[in-house]
Write a protein that holds these residues in place. Sequence first.
Motif, PDB file in Angstrom:
ATOM      1  N   SER A 198       0.667  -1.336  -0.005  1.00 32.82           N
ATOM      2  CA  SER A 198      -0.070  -0.017   0.155  1.00 32.82           C
ATOM      3  C   SER A 198       0.818   1.407   0.134  1.00 32.82           C
ATOM      4  O   SER A 198       0.298   2.280   0.296  1.00 32.82           O
ATOM      5  CB  SER A 198      -0.891  -0.019   1.078  1.00 32.82           C
ATOM      6  OG  SER A 198      -1.765  -0.989   0.975  1.00 32.82           O
ATOM      7  N   ARG A 199       2.175   1.136  -0.240  1.00 35.37           N
ATOM      8  CA  ARG A 199       3.084   2.363  -0.338  1.00 35.37           C
ATOM      9  C   ARG A 199       3.502   2.566  -1.680  1.00 35.37           C
ATOM     10  O   ARG A 199       4.607   3.149  -1.791  1.00 35.37           O
ATOM     11  CB  ARG A 199       4.184   2.333   0.758  1.00 35.37           C
ATOM     12  CG  ARG A 199       3.658   2.545   2.163  1.00 35.37           C
ATOM     13  CD  ARG A 199       3.063   3.982   2.245  1.00 35.37           C
ATOM     14  NE  ARG A 199       2.618   4.316   3.786  1.00 35.37           N
ATOM     15  CZ  ARG A 199       1.797   4.977   3.902  1.00 35.37           C
ATOM     16  NH1 ARG A 199       1.086   5.812   3.253  1.00 35.37           N
ATOM     17  NH2 ARG A 199       1.636   5.247   5.401  1.00 35.37           N
ATOM     18  N   SER A 200       2.758   1.928  -2.818  1.00 36.87           N
ATOM     19  CA  SER A 200       3.680   1.870  -4.069  1.00 36.87           C
ATOM     20  C   SER A 200       2.647   2.702  -5.157  1.00 36.87           C
ATOM     21  O   SER A 200       2.850   2.534  -6.455  1.00 36.87           O
ATOM     22  CB  SER A 200       3.545   0.398  -4.389  1.00 36.87           C
ATOM     23  OG  SER A 200       4.481  -0.287  -3.635  1.00 36.87           O
ATOM     24  N   HIS A 201       1.971   3.467  -4.618  1.00 38.51           N
ATOM     25  CA  HIS A 201       0.770   4.103  -5.594  1.00 38.51           C
ATOM     26  C   HIS A 201       0.797   5.612  -5.074  1.00 38.51           C
ATOM     27  O   HIS A 201       1.234   6.009  -4.101  1.00 38.51           O
ATOM     28  CB  HIS A 201      -0.475   3.789  -5.279  1.00 38.51           C
ATOM     29  CG  HIS A 201      -0.659   2.387  -6.066  1.00 38.51           C
ATOM     30  ND1 HIS A 201      -0.432   1.330  -5.299  1.00 38.51           N
ATOM     31  CD2 HIS A 201      -0.890   1.892  -7.459  1.00 38.51           C
ATOM     32  CE1 HIS A 201      -0.627   0.144  -5.987  1.00 38.51           C
ATOM     33  NE2 HIS A 201      -1.046   0.518  -7.205  1.00 38.51           N
ATOM     34  N   SER A 202       0.598   6.492  -6.361  1.00 41.79           N
ATOM     35  CA  SER A 202       0.463   7.925  -5.762  1.00 41.79           C
ATOM     36  C   SER A 202      -0.363   8.770  -6.746  1.00 41.79           C
ATOM     37  O   SER A 202      -0.642   7.933  -7.695  1.00 41.79           O
ATOM     38  CB  SER A 202       2.127   8.600  -6.294  1.00 41.79           C
ATOM     39  OG  SER A 202       2.919   7.923  -5.545  1.00 41.79           O
ATOM     40  N   VAL A 203      -0.985   9.656  -6.434  1.00 44.35           N
ATOM     41  CA  VAL A 203      -1.905  10.507  -6.936  1.00 44.35           C
ATOM     42  C   VAL A 203      -1.084  11.756  -8.010  1.00 44.35           C
ATOM     43  O   VAL A 203      -0.515  12.173  -7.313  1.00 44.35           O
ATOM     44  CB  VAL A 203      -3.125  10.838  -6.412  1.00 44.35           C
ATOM     45  CG1 VAL A 203      -4.055  11.958  -7.164  1.00 44.35           C
ATOM     46  CG2 VAL A 203      -3.751   9.716  -5.656  1.00 44.35           C
ATOM     47  N   LEU A 204      -1.544  11.649  -9.328  1.00 44.76           N
ATOM     48  CA  LEU A 204      -0.767  12.563  -9.872  1.00 44.76           C
ATOM     49  C   LEU A 204      -2.234  13.641 -10.473  1.00 44.76           C
ATOM     50  O   LEU A 204      -3.055  13.052 -10.804  1.00 44.76           O
ATOM     51  CB  LEU A 204      -0.203  12.234 -11.303  1.00 44.76           C
ATOM     52  CG  LEU A 204       1.251  11.220 -10.899  1.00 44.76           C
ATOM     53  CD1 LEU A 204       1.726  10.719 -12.182  1.00 44.76           C
ATOM     54  CD2 LEU A 204       2.058  11.888 -10.106  1.00 44.76           C
ATOM     55  N   MET A 205      -1.987  14.776 -10.625  1.00 44.53           N
ATOM     56  CA  MET A 205      -2.630  15.923 -11.159  1.00 44.53           C
ATOM     57  C   MET A 205      -2.152  16.299 -12.374  1.00 44.53           C
ATOM     58  O   MET A 205      -1.269  17.062 -12.445  1.00 44.53           O
ATOM     59  CB  MET A 205      -3.332  16.774 -10.203  1.00 44.53           C
ATOM     60  CG  MET A 205      -4.140  18.004 -10.771  1.00 44.53           C
ATOM     61  SD  MET A 205      -4.433  19.390  -9.588  1.00 44.53           S
ATOM     62  CE  MET A 205      -4.223  20.704 -10.762  1.00 44.53           C
ATOM     63  N   VAL A 206      -3.046  16.034 -13.463  1.00 44.73           N
ATOM     64  CA  VAL A 206      -2.160  16.463 -14.909  1.00 44.73           C
ATOM     65  C   VAL A 206      -3.451  17.336 -15.546  1.00 44.73           C
ATOM     66  O   VAL A 206      -4.494  17.119 -15.656  1.00 44.73           O
ATOM     67  CB  VAL A 206      -1.802  15.474 -15.573  1.00 44.73           C
ATOM     68  CG1 VAL A 206      -0.524  14.414 -14.718  1.00 44.73           C
ATOM     69  CG2 VAL A 206      -2.791  14.298 -16.223  1.00 44.73           C
ATOM     70  N   GLU A 207      -2.955  18.128 -16.482  1.00 44.34           N
ATOM     71  CA  GLU A 207      -3.880  18.897 -17.279  1.00 44.34           C
ATOM     72  C   GLU A 207      -3.578  18.296 -18.697  1.00 44.34           C
ATOM     73  O   GLU A 207      -2.558  18.284 -19.156  1.00 44.34           O
ATOM     74  CB  GLU A 207      -3.352  20.399 -17.200  1.00 44.34           C
ATOM     75  CG  GLU A 207      -3.779  20.855 -15.975  1.00 44.34           C
ATOM     76  CD  GLU A 207      -3.637  22.612 -16.029  1.00 44.34           C
ATOM     77  OE1 GLU A 207      -4.333  23.118 -16.976  1.00 44.34           O
ATOM     78  OE2 GLU A 207      -2.966  23.113 -15.138  1.00 44.34           O
ATOM     79  N   ARG A 208      -4.848  18.058 -19.316  1.00 44.63           N
ATOM     80  CA  ARG A 208      -4.833  17.388 -20.409  1.00 44.63           C
ATOM     81  C   ARG A 208      -4.057  18.146 -21.536  1.00 44.63           C
ATOM     82  O   ARG A 208      -3.095  17.819 -22.394  1.00 44.63           O
ATOM     83  CB  ARG A 208      -6.382  17.153 -21.050  1.00 44.63           C
ATOM     84  CG  ARG A 208      -6.346  16.307 -22.331  1.00 44.63           C
ATOM     85  CD  ARG A 208      -7.639  16.262 -22.820  1.00 44.63           C
ATOM     86  NE  ARG A 208      -8.590  15.624 -21.934  1.00 44.63           N
ATOM     87  CZ  ARG A 208      -8.938  14.431 -21.741  1.00 44.63           C
ATOM     88  NH1 ARG A 208      -8.254  13.644 -22.631  1.00 44.63           N
ATOM     89  NH2 ARG A 208      -9.751  13.880 -21.079  1.00 44.63           N
ATOM     90  N   GLU A 209      -4.334  19.409 -21.515  1.00 51.85           N
ATOM     91  CA  GLU A 209      -3.525  20.202 -22.717  1.00 51.85           C
ATOM     92  C   GLU A 209      -2.192  20.223 -22.680  1.00 51.85           C
ATOM     93  O   GLU A 209      -1.473  20.581 -23.641  1.00 51.85           O
ATOM     94  CB  GLU A 209      -4.268  21.555 -22.852  1.00 51.85           C
ATOM     95  CG  GLU A 209      -3.889  22.482 -21.745  1.00 51.85           C
ATOM     96  CD  GLU A 209      -4.412  23.798 -21.987  1.00 51.85           C
ATOM     97  OE1 GLU A 209      -5.416  23.934 -22.970  1.00 51.85           O
ATOM     98  OE2 GLU A 209      -4.248  24.978 -21.430  1.00 51.85           O
ATOM     99  N   LEU A 210      -1.441  20.098 -21.454  1.00 52.89           N
ATOM    100  CA  LEU A 210       0.031  19.881 -21.152  1.00 52.89           C
ATOM    101  C   LEU A 210       0.785  18.489 -21.606  1.00 52.89           C
ATOM    102  O   LEU A 210       1.525  18.778 -21.314  1.00 52.89           O
ATOM    103  CB  LEU A 210       0.373  20.609 -19.971  1.00 52.89           C
ATOM    104  CG  LEU A 210      -0.182  21.853 -19.343  1.00 52.89           C
ATOM    105  CD1 LEU A 210       0.231  22.074 -17.909  1.00 52.89           C
ATOM    106  CD2 LEU A 210      -0.071  22.966 -20.273  1.00 52.89           C
TER     107      LEU A 210
END
Lengths: 587, 99
Positions: A198-210
């Motif tokens: 349970s320490r192997s995932h992360s959340v990313l916030m990305v913008e589609r147009e970039l």
Amino acid sequence: MLSETVDPARPATAATGQEQEARARVAELEARFGDPYDPANPMGQHQLLAADEAGEISAAGEAVLDGLNLNADFVPRALGGRLDRLDTLVRVMRQVFRRDVTLGLGYGATTFMAAVNVWTTGDAGQQRRLAEVLLANRKAAVAYHELAHGNDFVRNEFAATPDGAGGFRLNGSKQVINNAGRADVLTLFSRTSDAPGSRSHSVLMVERELLDQARVEVLPRYSSVGVRGCHLAGLSFTDCPVPGSALVGELGQGVELALRSFQMTRSAVPGMAMGAADTALRTVVRFALGRQLYKRSVMDIPHARETLSAAFLDLLISDSLSLTATRAVHLLPEETSVYASAVKYLVPRMLNDAMHDLSIVLGARFYVREGEFGVFQKHVRDLPVLSLGHAGSAACQATIIPQLPRLARRAWFSGDPAPDTLFRPGDDLPELPFGRLTLASGRDGLSASLVAAVDQLPSGTPVELSVHGAALRFMDELRQLQEDALSLSPQDRTALASPASFALADRYAVLLAAASVIGVWRQARGGEDSFLADPSWAAAALHRLGRRLGMRQPDLPDGCEERVREEVLRRFHDRRSYDLYDSPLAG
Amino acid sequence: MTTEIHDLPAESAVHTSESLTVWLVDRIAVYLRRSPGEIDPTVPLAEYGLDSVAALSLCGDVEEDFDLVLEPTVAWDYPTVEALAAHLLEDLAGEVGRR
């Protein structure tokens, strides 16, 4: 010196600033949504049904929601939005779900679910940027799901591999993601380490147009049984670079962040969806009053009448549990983990059961896809989507199961009851404590309030006695649950637990609903809402919950069922909502 | 179904990393439906298939038998028996120090 004083322990019944604002926003939405029976109204049944038939989310409906800047309701006030209370957000969104689950989910709840991750753990820059995007009426998608792993998302494979220079490379696919093809911001639940656990995932916030558009592909849309207009599609990434600044929170914090965010979404979304069941009940009442059978209206047939009352009670029960769980996020954040799972487990089940029973009264009309009652079959198909998604019923029960022995040992019959304000919909709440939600709790003030109520409930009238008797039976049930939880074998406290463990989680959820009903009624006594202040609904609701658990219980006292039945009719004729708020509706 | 657990008296016992390792291996073996001999203290528990529900239950067991309150994420941050035992030993020493 003379000065006006206000008793802080018991706020005046007059609406507070927060309450006035909530009522005004609900009224604003309802005014814009207009007459549901007007064929020319984009937020009316006729056009929303047509959009569903075409498999599209209503563009005109979305324009109305844009005009209201509905996204602002998902953005915390400190970031320029309107979000300050989760129970208020539920109320506002209920108005949308009342019209159309596709809009509620596809325009609204999905974006909220994505955003919560960022409000919970994002840095100031990410929060500011997301607020800016949402306030401009653009959408966010929450890309968690991988079909191969279902709710067992700890095994998700979609990878964000650290590139050694501070950034990541994205590889793999996400499936059945709402608005995958059109959201401007994506929150991606990604594997950032090959290690299991349970320490192997992360959340990313990305913008589609970039993103490098050549490296992202939107996969074909899924067609679904319900919410047919929702844009459910997949996303596929091939060695797509994203900067390190996309990381939300710390590396490896993804599972924890997800479980925290879920507590807000699980406690809030089912209460939003109640709006669809409200419309379904209203539709069947309209049918029952109009249709003549056996030389009388369907409303005069006892079975039909009882089914309508029962559906109304299910809505009041669902709303009571939803209210306490959403207010608990503010007031008892350390305890929210089990409450949120109980809401997400029990409320969709109760609503789906109620819809099924209502469909029997509607008879053959239930099978017709158009016209005056066509909206019913749409809601019947749409509502089950609530039990799917990131946390299915069983996954919610599995969240509760390992906590039961802990609560049995440490909390039940020894902890402090929840504060009265937990049960008072009109009371102000402190800010959302995004950082204080914990993954498991050793306390349970809601159950404690049930135990405390047994000594404090009035028992003057037969109906009050009935409530009191039910409270006693539910307290016994808690004692039994405590015994059973303490004797669970280790194997029965894993994800592969026996059905008996799942049944314990079910009984506990029902018990929390009963505690919520009792709390809401106690706090409404003497208040301005004469129906909520009357013990009749509480007695009838508890009776219904008792029946759900197979309890042996005496019949309801005379007058209880009549009181509930009258209220079903009054709210139909006066156009008021079938929930705790009795809100005025456009139709 | 057997659930043979080496019960350690929580208050009086002097815990060692060996005694905690034995306790953890026995308990985890029950969750995994394996024999204790199959559990290597240096292998991450997730590799044996210990699910997140069981991991939370394990925290509850530690609380019950050792009178310790643990973060539910402890099994994530100390993913092997060896690491968990060392962490518990530290926590227990801290508890004694506070008494």
